[in-house]
Design an enzyme around this catalytic site. Structure first.
Site, PDB file in Angstrom:
ATOM      1  N   LYS A  40       5.878  -4.173  34.141  1.00  0.00           N
ATOM      2  CA  LYS A  40       5.839  -3.582  32.802  1.00  0.00           C
ATOM      3  C   LYS A  40       4.493  -2.923  32.576  1.00  0.00           C
ATOM      4  O   LYS A  40       3.443  -3.529  32.801  1.00  0.00           O
ATOM      5  CB  LYS A  40       6.051  -4.657  31.726  1.00  0.00           C
ATOM      6  CG  LYS A  40       6.024  -4.080  30.304  1.00  0.00           C
ATOM      7  CD  LYS A  40       6.486  -5.097  29.279  1.00  0.00           C
ATOM      8  CE  LYS A  40       5.389  -5.919  28.668  1.00  0.00           C
ATOM      9  NZ  LYS A  40       4.520  -5.193  27.720  1.00  0.00           N
ATOM     10  N   ASP A  67       6.730   0.157  28.298  1.00  0.00           N
ATOM     11  CA  ASP A  67       6.841  -0.483  26.977  1.00  0.00           C
ATOM     12  C   ASP A  67       6.073   0.358  25.950  1.00  0.00           C
ATOM     13  O   ASP A  67       4.957   0.023  25.573  1.00  0.00           O
ATOM     14  CB  ASP A  67       6.268  -1.908  27.079  1.00  0.00           C
ATOM     15  CG  ASP A  67       6.505  -2.729  25.832  1.00  0.00           C
ATOM     16  OD1 ASP A  67       7.302  -2.307  24.971  1.00  0.00           O
ATOM     17  OD2 ASP A  67       5.887  -3.811  25.727  1.00  0.00           O
ATOM     18  N   LYS A  69       7.549   1.517  22.939  1.00  0.00           N
ATOM     19  CA  LYS A  69       8.089   1.285  21.582  1.00  0.00           C
ATOM     20  C   LYS A  69       8.139   2.584  20.774  1.00  0.00           C
ATOM     21  O   LYS A  69       7.495   2.731  19.733  1.00  0.00           O
ATOM     22  CB  LYS A  69       7.266   0.223  20.850  1.00  0.00           C
ATOM     23  CG  LYS A  69       7.271  -1.124  21.553  1.00  0.00           C
ATOM     24  CD  LYS A  69       6.586  -2.206  20.753  1.00  0.00           C
ATOM     25  CE  LYS A  69       6.667  -3.567  21.429  1.00  0.00           C
ATOM     26  NZ  LYS A  69       5.890  -3.671  22.676  1.00  0.00           N
ATOM     27  N   ASP A  72      10.350   7.889  16.194  1.00  0.00           N
ATOM     28  CA  ASP A  72      10.010   9.193  15.615  1.00  0.00           C
ATOM     29  C   ASP A  72      11.333   9.795  15.146  1.00  0.00           C
ATOM     30  O   ASP A  72      12.363   9.116  15.171  1.00  0.00           O
ATOM     31  CB  ASP A  72       9.319  10.061  16.698  1.00  0.00           C
ATOM     32  CG  ASP A  72       8.404  11.124  16.089  1.00  0.00           C
ATOM     33  OD1 ASP A  72       8.840  11.797  15.126  1.00  0.00           O
ATOM     34  OD2 ASP A  72       7.278  11.284  16.577  1.00  0.00           O
ATOM     35  N   THR A 122       7.345  -9.719  16.715  1.00  0.00           N
ATOM     36  CA  THR A 122       7.170 -11.156  16.481  1.00  0.00           C
ATOM     37  C   THR A 122       5.907 -11.464  15.685  1.00  0.00           C
ATOM     38  O   THR A 122       5.722 -12.588  15.235  1.00  0.00           O
ATOM     39  CB  THR A 122       7.150 -11.953  17.804  1.00  0.00           C
ATOM     40  OG1 THR A 122       6.283 -11.275  18.701  1.00  0.00           O
ATOM     41  CG2 THR A 122       8.531 -12.070  18.384  1.00  0.00           C
ATOM     42  N   ARG A 213      -0.213 -12.883  31.607  1.00  0.00           N
ATOM     43  CA  ARG A 213      -1.391 -13.656  31.985  1.00  0.00           C
ATOM     44  C   ARG A 213      -1.160 -14.801  32.970  1.00  0.00           C
ATOM     45  O   ARG A 213      -2.023 -15.022  33.839  1.00  0.00           O
ATOM     46  CB  ARG A 213      -2.119 -14.142  30.726  1.00  0.00           C
ATOM     47  CG  ARG A 213      -2.785 -12.980  30.005  1.00  0.00           C
ATOM     48  CD  ARG A 213      -3.113 -13.302  28.570  1.00  0.00           C
ATOM     49  NE  ARG A 213      -1.904 -13.394  27.766  1.00  0.00           N
ATOM     50  CZ  ARG A 213      -1.881 -13.629  26.464  1.00  0.00           C
ATOM     51  NH1 ARG A 213      -3.016 -13.818  25.816  1.00  0.00           N
ATOM     52  NH2 ARG A 213      -0.741 -13.677  25.811  1.00  0.00           N
TER      53      ARG A 213
HETATM   54  O1  C5P Z   1       0.337 -12.475  28.992  1.00  0.00           O
HETATM   55  P1  C5P Z   1       1.705 -12.705  28.417  1.00  0.00           P
HETATM   56  O2  C5P Z   1       2.650 -13.388  29.385  1.00  0.00           O
HETATM   57  O3  C5P Z   1       1.668 -13.363  27.061  1.00  0.00           O
HETATM   58  O4  C5P Z   1       2.275 -11.219  28.232  1.00  0.00           O
HETATM   59  C1  C5P Z   1       3.495 -10.967  27.634  1.00  0.00           C
HETATM   60  C2  C5P Z   1       3.749  -9.498  27.544  1.00  0.00           C
HETATM   61  O5  C5P Z   1       4.840  -9.279  26.657  1.00  0.00           O
HETATM   62  C3  C5P Z   1       2.585  -8.696  26.971  1.00  0.00           C
HETATM   63  O6  C5P Z   1       2.625  -7.404  27.577  1.00  0.00           O
HETATM   64  C4  C5P Z   1       2.898  -8.609  25.510  1.00  0.00           C
HETATM   65  O7  C5P Z   1       2.387  -7.471  24.891  1.00  0.00           O
HETATM   66  C5  C5P Z   1       4.424  -8.535  25.527  1.00  0.00           C
HETATM   67  N1  C5P Z   1       5.043  -9.014  24.296  1.00  0.00           N
HETATM   68  C6  C5P Z   1       4.905 -10.297  23.810  1.00  0.00           C
HETATM   69  N2  C5P Z   1       5.517 -10.696  22.672  1.00  0.00           N
HETATM   70  C7  C5P Z   1       6.237  -9.824  21.999  1.00  0.00           C
HETATM   71  C8  C5P Z   1       6.377  -8.518  22.443  1.00  0.00           C
HETATM   72  C9  C5P Z   1       5.756  -8.139  23.608  1.00  0.00           C
HETATM   73  O8  C5P Z   1       4.247 -11.113  24.426  1.00  0.00           O
HETATM   74  N3  C5P Z   1       6.826 -10.227  20.905  1.00  0.00           N
END
Ligand code: C5P
Length: 237
Positions: A40, A67, A69, A72, A122, A213
């Site tokens: 992603k 990603d 989003k 428009d 979220t 992460r």
């Molecule tokens: O590092 P981590 O596993 O938390 O990353 C999750 C990914 O999913 C990040 O790119 C974050 O921006 C995305 N994301 C999220 N929660 C959401 C929407 C997107 O963690 N509600």
């Protein structure tokens, strides 16, 4: 044409390349090697020179989730989606407003691009929605938008692990459900509050998980990715 080495089970794990520089992202992809098939790329990397990386990854047979989003007027969303489809992207996110969903579906027509709708961010709670002028609470708006996404004929939805069961019951098997907020048992939560393990996410009905992460910040990212791949393989064994 699907890549000859494509493995549908390995594609269930999507790794979020949340790194600021394309050079760092390239180094991470190199380290992960064949442990990861699906990446992603979010706004930070995309707008920091990551579009070249999108094409490189797609050219190397990897799957790419862009990603961005989008939101428009319909004409702009349709044309932007068609451009993104030409880069060889597999998943693209758009905000789940009916006009936007329909426009993105038109833009993706005839390509391999699959559009995912973002229901409600979220980071929003019921008070945030009321302040923005919505009548519905988060639960109600997620449900409405999930049904509108199905009606628009897009490929799927991105949603948190705690919305998986209710959304699957609502939309049936037609839509792909893709969830971030996934943490292997015992991993640091970071800023994620409502999390599921990879196995739990799939048991609740997810089709793909997005993990950042716990892999990209791990001392050994490849080992961390392989451990999650193993957990996924066990769920589907
Ligand atoms: O590092 P981590 O596993 O938390 O990353 C999750 C990914 O999913 C990040 O790119 C974050 O921006 C995305 N994301 C999220 N929660 C959401 C929407 C997107 O963690 N509600």
């Amino acid at each position: 044409m699907p890549h000859p080495n494509r493995d549908p089970l390995r594609e269930k794990l999507i790794v979020a390349l949340d790194l600021p520089e394309p050079a760092q992202a390239r180094a991470m992809v190199e380290r992960l090697g064949d442990s990861v098939e699906f990446y992603k790329i979010g706004m930070e990397l995309a707008y920091g020179g990551g579009f070249a990386l999108v094409e490189e990854l797609a050219g190397a047979g990897k799957q790419v989730f862009l990603d961005l989003k989008l939101h428009d007027i319909g004409n702009t969303v349709e044309k932007a989606t068609a451009q993104i489809a030409r880069l060889g992207v597999r998943f693209l996110t758009v905000h789940a407003f009916p006009q936007t969903l329909a426009a993105a579906r038109r833009g993706a027509e005839g390509s391999a691009l699959q559009v995912l709708g973002v229901t409600v961010m979220t980071s929003y709670d019921d008070d945030d929605l009321a302040a923005a002028g919505y009548r519905l609470d988060v639960k109600g708006l997620v449900a409405l938008r999930a049904l509108q996404a199905k009606e628009a004929g897009i490929a799927g939805l991105i949603l948190s692990p705690e919305e998986l069961v209710a959304t699957r019951a609502l939309v049936g098997g037609d839509l792909l459900l893709v969830t971030p907020g996934v943490r292997p048992a015992g991993a640091a939560l970071g800023d994620q509050k409502r999390v599921a393990t990879p196995a739990e996410a799939f048991r609740r009905g997810a089709d793909h998980i997005v993990v950042g992460r716990p892999i990209v910040a791990a001392p050994d990212p490849r080992e961390a990715a392989l451990a999650i791949q193993q957990e996924i393989a066990e769920v589907f064994a």
